[in-house]
Design an enzyme around this catalytic site. Structure first.
Site, short mmCIF file in Angstrom:
data_model
loop_
_atom_site.label_atom_id
_atom_site.label_comp_id
_atom_site.label_asym_id
_atom_site.label_seq_id
_atom_site.Cartn_x
_atom_site.Cartn_y
_atom_site.Cartn_z
N SER A 6 56.52 -12.98 -84.48
CA SER A 6 55.26 -13.60 -84.08
C SER A 6 54.92 -13.48 -82.60
CB SER A 6 55.24 -15.07 -84.48
OG SER A 6 56.14 -15.81 -83.70
N HIS A 60 55.33 -20.91 -78.89
CA HIS A 60 54.86 -19.78 -78.09
C HIS A 60 54.37 -20.21 -76.72
CE1 HIS A 60 54.26 -18.75 -82.40
NE2 HIS A 60 54.95 -17.70 -82.01
N ASP A 117 51.96 -23.65 -77.90
CA ASP A 117 52.14 -24.46 -79.11
C ASP A 117 53.62 -24.82 -79.23
OD1 ASP A 117 53.37 -22.18 -80.16
OD2 ASP A 117 51.82 -21.76 -81.64
#
Ligand SMILES: *[C@@H]1O[C@H](CO)[C@@H](O)[C@H](O)[C@H]1NC(C)=O
Ligand SMILES: *[C@@H]1O[C@H](CO)[C@@H](O)[C@H](O)[C@H]1NC(C)=O
Ligand SMILES: *[C@@H]1O[C@H](CO)[C@@H](O)[C@H](O)[C@H]1NC(C)=O
Ligand SMILES: *[C@@H]1O[C@H](CO)[C@@H](O)[C@H](O)[C@H]1NC(C)=O
Length: 260
Positions: free
Chosen positions: A30, A236, A233
Site C-alpha cells: 500500500s 501511512h 492515517d
C-alpha cells in the site's frame, strides 16, 4: 491485515538519460499504491476524501494527503508524469514503467513487464525494507498503547527487524549471483526513523480521523496544518514525510549509479 505491510521493493531499469533512468517498475504494497485497488473488491482503498486532499485532482487511490514516496522519487528522477497504475496502463504507456503496487491485493507482474525488463536489462533494483510498523498509530491503538506517546509495539518491530535482516542477505546473495549485469540495493527504512519524530510538532497522532481499521473516516475534515504531522492515517505518512523518504532513497540510488 494485508495493507499493514508497506513498500517491499521496486525496480529501476536502464541507462542514464533524460529522465535519469528510462523506466521504473514498482512492486509494492500500500505505501506505493496509486489506484490499482480502486476497482477491485477490497476494503484497502484510498479513493475517497479526505485522501488526496492536497493532490491536484483529489483522491486517486494514494494512501496519503498528496503524493506517495514513489511519486516523489520519480519526480526527482526527472519524469514528467507519475508512473501509471497497472490498472490503467495500456499500449505504449508501459515504456516508462508500471506501478504494480497494490494494497492487500494480488496483482502480479505480467509477462509483458518481464519482457521489458529483459529487453532493457535490469540495472538497479532497490529492495526497500519494512518500516517501523510497530510505531504506526494503528499498531499502537490495537495493542492498547497511547497513540500520542513515543512508545511502540516492540514485538512487531522485532519481526520487522528479522524480515529486514533476511531481505538484506537476499540482496547480498543476488549481488553475488548477478554481479555482471545488475545491482541490488537494500534500503534500511528503519534507520533514523525514530529520529524523524523530533522534526514534527505532531509526531505520533494521525492527521485524519481514523476508523478501527486504521483508514481515514470518509468525508471528515483532516488536520489543517498537514506539514506538521508525521502520520496521515493509521499506517501511512504525510506528503512531507514521503518527500524526506524519497529524497533519501534518491540519494542512495544516485550514489549507486555513479559508483557503477
Ligand atoms: C484511470 O484512468 C481514468 C480514465 O482516464 C481516470 O479517470 C482515472 O482517474 C485513472 N485512475 C488512476 C488511478 O489514475
Ligand atoms: C498519552 O501520551 C501523551 C503524550 O505523552 C500524554 O500527554 C497523555 O496524557 C497520555 N494519555 C494517557 C491517557 O495516558
Ligand atoms: C537497520 O537499521 C537499524 C537502526 O540503525 C539497525 O538496528 C538494523 O540492524 C539495520 N538493519 C539492517 C538489515 O541493516
Ligand atoms: C495546527 O493548527 C491548529 C489549528 O489552527 C493549532 O491549534 C495548532 O497549534 C497547529 N499546530 C499543531 C502542531 O497542531
Amino acid at each position: 491485515m494485508g495493507w499493514v505491510v508497506p513498500l517491499l521493493l521496486f525496480v529501476l531499469v536502464g541507462v542514464y538519460g533524460e529522465p535519469q533512468v528510462p523506466c521504473v517498475f514498482i512492486f509494492s504494497d500500500s505505501l506505493s499504491e496509486n489506484g490499482n485497488n480502486n476497482n477491485l473488491p477490497t476494503l484497502a482503498k484510498f479513493n475517497y476524501k479526505p485522501y488526496g486532499i492536497d493532490f491536484i485532482n483529489g483522491p486517486t487511490g494514494r494512501p496519503t494527503n498528496s503524493r506517495n514516496a514513489v511519486d516523489i522519487l520519480t519526480q526527482l528522477l526527472g519524469f514528467e508524469n507519475f508512473i501509471p497504475p497497472f490498472a490503467n496502463t495500456s499500449g505504449s504507456d508501459i515504456l516508462k514503467g508500471v506501478n504494480y503496487a497494490s494494497a492487500a491485493a494480488g496483482i502480479r507482474p505480467e509477462s509483458g513487464s518481464n519482457y521489458v525488463l529483459r529487453e532493457f536489462g535490469l540495472r538497479e533494483c532497490l529492495l526497500v525494507g519494512l518500516g517501523l510498523i510497530g510505531c504506526t498509530p494503528h499498531a499502537k491503538s490495537t495493542n492498547g498503547l497511547n497513540v500520542s506517546s513515543p512508545s511502540c509495539v516492540e514485538d512487531v518491530n522485532a519481526a520487522v527487524s528479522m524480515f529486514n535482516d533476511k531481505l538484506k542477505s537476499l540482496a547480498d546473495q543476488l549481488n553475488q549471483r548477478f554481479s555482471a549485469d545488475s545491482k541490488y540495493i537494500f534500503i534500511n527504512s528503519t534507520e533514523g526513523a525514530r529520529d524523524l519524530a523530533s522534526g514534527f510538532a505532531v509526531p505520533y497522532d494521525p492527521c485524519c480521523l481514523i476508523q478501527n481499521n486504521g483508514l481515514c473516516v470518509p468525508d471528515q475534515m483532516p488536520c489543517q496544518n498537514r506539514s506538521e504531522y508525521l502520520f496521515w492515517d493509521g499506517f501511512h505518512t504525510t506528503d512531507v514525510v514521503n518527500k524526506i523518504i524519497a529524497t533519501a532513497t534518491y540519494n542512495v540510488l544516485l550514489s549507486s549509479m555513479f559508483n557503477a
